[in-house]
Design an enzyme around this catalytic site. Structure first.
Site, mmCIF file in Angstrom:
data_model
loop_
_atom_site.group_PDB
_atom_site.id
_atom_site.type_symbol
_atom_site.label_atom_id
_atom_site.label_comp_id
_atom_site.label_asym_id
_atom_site.label_seq_id
_atom_site.Cartn_x
_atom_site.Cartn_y
_atom_site.Cartn_z
ATOM 1 C CE1 TYR A 33 0.927 -0.188 4.314
ATOM 2 C CE2 TYR A 33 -0.131 1.895 4.245
ATOM 3 C CZ TYR A 33 0.716 1.213 4.868
ATOM 4 O OH TYR A 33 1.309 1.054 6.215
ATOM 5 N NE ARG A 52 6.770 3.853 0.616
ATOM 6 C CZ ARG A 52 6.724 4.693 1.511
ATOM 7 N NH1 ARG A 52 7.566 5.013 2.582
ATOM 8 N NH2 ARG A 52 5.421 5.235 1.909
ATOM 9 N NE ARG A 100 -5.476 -19.925 3.607
ATOM 10 C CZ ARG A 100 -4.726 -20.850 4.252
ATOM 11 N NH1 ARG A 100 -4.598 -22.110 3.787
ATOM 12 N NH2 ARG A 100 -3.889 -20.466 5.169
ATOM 13 C CE LYS A 147 2.974 3.034 3.089
ATOM 14 N NZ LYS A 147 3.379 3.064 4.599
ATOM 15 C CD GLU A 179 9.399 1.768 10.843
ATOM 16 O OE1 GLU A 179 9.699 2.737 9.992
ATOM 17 O OE2 GLU A 179 9.588 0.625 10.489
HETATM 18 N N1 PDD Z 1 2.547 5.028 7.382
HETATM 19 N N2 PDD Z 1 7.292 3.615 9.046
HETATM 20 C C1 PDD Z 1 6.230 2.914 9.181
HETATM 21 C C2 PDD Z 1 6.131 1.811 9.729
HETATM 22 C C3 PDD Z 1 4.963 3.616 8.602
HETATM 23 O O1 PDD Z 1 3.686 2.776 8.089
HETATM 24 C C4 PDD Z 1 5.208 4.929 7.680
HETATM 25 C C5 PDD Z 1 3.829 5.609 6.992
HETATM 26 C C6 PDD Z 1 6.100 5.471 7.920
HETATM 27 C C7 PDD Z 1 6.628 6.778 7.270
HETATM 28 O O2 PDD Z 1 6.568 6.565 5.805
HETATM 29 P P1 PDD Z 1 5.912 7.658 4.641
HETATM 30 O O3 PDD Z 1 6.924 9.057 5.197
HETATM 31 O O4 PDD Z 1 6.590 7.510 3.238
HETATM 32 O O5 PDD Z 1 4.656 8.144 5.040
HETATM 33 C C8 PDD Z 1 7.463 4.854 8.409
HETATM 34 C C9 PDD Z 1 1.684 5.406 6.627
HETATM 35 C C10 PDD Z 1 1.412 6.794 6.866
HETATM 36 C C11 PDD Z 1 0.229 4.705 7.169
HETATM 37 O O6 PDD Z 1 0.242 3.486 7.260
HETATM 38 O O7 PDD Z 1 -0.887 5.369 7.200
#
Ligand code: PDD
Length: 283
Positions: A33, A52, A100, A147, A179
């Site tokens: 996503y 990304r 599945r 992601k 993080e």
């Molecule tokens: N999340 N680390 C994690 C685990 C994240 O889920 C996100 C972003 C970031 C920051 O990435 P970016 O600057 O590209 O948004 C770092 C999004 C905003 C969400 O899950 O809603």
């Protein structure tokens, strides 16, 4: 009011927007996503998010259902149809619908879904007040650089933070902060900004890349390395970055107030620079 949602080529009222129970995103979290913020009707850092997305798809050997210009057109169409001026666009691509099986299906076409959310992101109370965070063990899978939609543990972490009277959690692995549950984490000590180096342990934030670039251009001192929770609790200030929070100050870690317990000057300045600069390249 019903939203218009994009599902595999169609723009549908949200009540009619559906994916199959056999979708691998639903059955196996086999999906990736992106979240792109919108300020004044413009998309912030669209190309960073698209780049990304391509990388996440390629790491999972998933077909890419779109290209840059087609995806930008879908984003814009959704903003227009839903009258979104400030908020975000959420995009999810799954491997698609198949019986599945743990092995990737050979003939499944990826599913792509996008929707909007209206939200005042730039003028947020959290940015003025600052966040309280707690630290929790990082128990996510080991490829956090991709992601994916495996967000159950981050969701549990966010709830643990709320139960502890805080706003968010910073995750800790092998004695070092990785993080935040949905953002990248930073501390500031003696004017020096410290944030974890990139690797499989964290997501390469699009906001992180931009903020570090702006900080360098503003001659701020930077260090990309792991830091401990002790170091964080002893920092002068701290902050997080993400597409939905931009730069948001952290004022407390595990109950310990940082500095005078109010948003610090480095975080406040970087938020201002980030908003100014990223609006210049918004599409
Ligand atoms: N999340 N680390 C994690 C685990 C994240 O889920 C996100 C972003 C970031 C920051 O990435 P970016 O600057 O590209 O948004 C770092 C999004 C905003 C969400 O899950 O809603």
């Amino acid at each position: 009011m019903s939203r218009i949602v994009y599902v595999n080529g169609d723009y549908l009222p949200e009540e009619e927007a559906k994916v199959s129970v056999f979708d691998r995103g639903f059955l196996m979290a086999d999906a990736v996503y992106e979240v792109t913020s919108v300020i004044g009707g413009k998309l912030i850092d669209f190309d960073g998010h698209f780049t990304r997305l391509c990388r996440s798809l390629s790491e999972l050997e998933m077909d890419n259902p779109t290209d840059r210009d087609a995806l930008l057109a879908i984003h814009r169409e959704l903003l227009a149809r839903n009258g979104v001026v400030d908020g975000l666009v959420y995009l999810q691509v799954s491997r698609g619908v198949a019986d599945r099986d743990f092995a990737y299906p050979e003939d499944a076409a990826p599913s792509m879904v996008l929707f909007t959310q209206t939200k005042q992101l730039a003028d947020s109370p959290a940015a003025k007040k600052g966040l309280r965070v707690i630290t929790i063990p990082d128990q996510r899978w080991a490829r956090r650089d991709i992601k994916t939609v495996q967000l159950l543990y981050p969701s549990m972490g966010k709830m643990a933070a709320k139960k502890a009277g805080a706003d968010d959690a910073w995750m800790v692995e092998d004695g070092h902060v990785t993080e935040g549950t949905s953002n990248n984490a930073y501390i500031v000590k003696g004017g020096r900004i410290i944030t974890r180096h990139l690797g499989n342990e964290i997501l390469a934030g699009i906001t992180r890349a931009a903020v570090l670039r702006f900080a360098r251009e503003a001659q701020m001192e930077l260090e990309e390395r792991a830091f401990t929770p002790d170091e964080a609790r002893a920092a002068d200030e701290a902050f997080v970055t993400s597409a939905t929070t931009f730069v948001t100050p952290v004022i407390e870690i595990d109950g310990v107030a940082l500095g005078d317990g109010t948003p610090g000057p480095v975080a406040r300045r970087l938020r201002e620079i980030y908003l100014d600069e990223s609006l210049k390249t918004a599409v």
